[in-house]
Scaffold this motif. Structure first.
Motif, PDB file in Angstrom:
ATOM      1  N   SER A   1       3.150 -10.817   2.022  1.00  0.00           N
ATOM      2  CA  SER A   1       2.967 -10.619   3.456  1.00  0.00           C
ATOM      3  C   SER A   1       3.172 -11.922   4.215  1.00  0.00           C
ATOM      4  O   SER A   1       3.294 -13.007   3.623  1.00  0.00           O
ATOM      5  CB  SER A   1       1.556 -10.100   3.728  1.00  0.00           C
ATOM      6  OG  SER A   1       0.601 -11.102   3.388  1.00  0.00           O
TER       7      SER A   1
ATOM      8  N   LYS B   1       1.373 -11.090  14.700  1.00  0.00           N
ATOM      9  CA  LYS B   1       1.858  -9.705  14.654  1.00  0.00           C
ATOM     10  C   LYS B   1       1.518  -8.978  15.947  1.00  0.00           C
ATOM     11  O   LYS B   1       2.383  -8.309  16.538  1.00  0.00           O
ATOM     12  CB  LYS B   1       1.219  -8.982  13.464  1.00  0.00           C
ATOM     13  CG  LYS B   1       1.591  -7.510  13.362  1.00  0.00           C
ATOM     14  CD  LYS B   1       0.894  -6.850  12.170  1.00  0.00           C
ATOM     15  CE  LYS B   1       1.181  -5.357  12.093  1.00  0.00           C
ATOM     16  NZ  LYS B   1       0.484  -4.717  10.941  1.00  0.00           N
TER      17      LYS B   1
ATOM     18  N   THR C   1       8.240 -11.737   8.488  1.00  0.00           N
ATOM     19  CA  THR C   1       7.705 -13.098   8.371  1.00  0.00           C
ATOM     20  C   THR C   1       8.568 -14.078   9.145  1.00  0.00           C
ATOM     21  O   THR C   1       8.052 -14.988   9.809  1.00  0.00           O
ATOM     22  CB  THR C   1       7.628 -13.507   6.891  1.00  0.00           C
ATOM     23  OG1 THR C   1       6.726 -12.630   6.204  1.00  0.00           O
ATOM     24  CG2 THR C   1       7.120 -14.945   6.739  1.00  0.00           C
TER      25      THR C   1
END
Length: 274
Positions: free
Chosen positions: A110, A131, A151
């Motif tokens: 992640s 985000k 990312t």
């Protein structure tokens, strides 16, 4: 390279680095006869990075069986087509068909993992705030998640707005003092409010954290009361409602208007900060 050489039986798999054009990707996808269902969001995420020049050759391969069947890479190949650009990939041929069962078995890394590997402080909170800010800037004011940043997009957003580090710091500090609001939402609101009035934002979040100097009818007192009540009554409050609570308190404060209660129906439009 338009065709793939297939190693003879018993040979070890072959590895090449190939610039995969949209035309070549389309040709290879015709050999995609046994694979998972496509995830359109993953294709879109990859394609945005590719089109923006953010895709990197990272050792993850497009994989083919000895009989030419595509075993791994369908999402990346579809993304090449969607992006319209050629992308270099490591390509492995000559694998046994049954090896497909062991591919992509690990957990995807992640943005929080990536920031942690870079040594970023509060990597998980940083990733979650980035985000939410990215989604807000895309017009997804209710954080629906129909599109989420990669990312690379989070990294680019942080590069353009290094002040987000401060928003993350405030989110962590506020949460330590008052644990009723999600850090991702507090960091997002701090970033959005700071662009409107930086000085007022400092005071606003200090009072959200400590509740000091608040008289009856103060908007921040109404905010704190609402989120504490939600927690006490075990309500499942989505992040966009917390964001709405913060905005309603902020707008009332900016208008010097008392606020006894804060409400935000799930189907109500998101208020905009003023």
């Amino acid at each position: 390279m338009s065709t793939l050489s297939v190693p003879a039986s018993g040979d070890v798999p072959q590895v090449e680095i190939i610039a995969v054009t949209p035309e070549l990707a389309a040709k290879w996808l015709k050999q995609n006869t046994r694979n998972r269902h496509l995830r359109k969001r993953a294709i879109g995420d990859y394609a945005r990075d590719m089109a923006a020049g953010k895709w990197r050759l990272n050792g993850e391969a497009i994989k083919f069986a000895a009989d030419g069947t595509l075993l791994d890479g369908q999402h990346r190949l579809h993304a090449v087509i969607e992006s319209g650009v050629a992308i270099p990939f490591m390509v492995v041929t000559g694998l046994a068909n049954e090896t497909q069962e062991t591919m992509d078995a690990g957990r995807k890394r992640s943005a929080a993992d990536a920031f942690g590997l870079r040594g970023e402080v509060n990597a998980t909170v940083l990733a979650s705030v980035l985000k939410r800010i990215w989604m807000w800037k895309q017009g997804d004011l209710k954080f629906s998640g129909n599109a989420t940043p990669t990312t690379a997009e989070c990294t680019e957003l942080l590069k353009r707005h290094p002040e987000i580090y401060r928003s993350v710091e405030i989110a962590v500090r506020t949460h330590q003092a008052f644990r009723y609001l999600p850090q991702s939402v507090v960091g997002t609101a701090h970033h959005v409010f700071s662009a409107i009035d930086a000085d007022a934002t400092v005071w606003f979040f200090a009072r959200v954290g400590d509740g000091a100097e608040l008289s009856s009818g103060h908007p921040i007192l109404a905010l704190r009361s609402r989120v504490m009540t939600d927690r006490a009554e075990h309500r499942r409050t989505p992040d966009f409602q917390y964001m709405a609570y913060l905005i309603r308190a902020w707008n009332a404060l900016r208008a010097d208007r008392p606020l006894a209660r804060i409400q935000q129906a799930a189907d109500a439009p998101m208020p905009l900060p003023k």
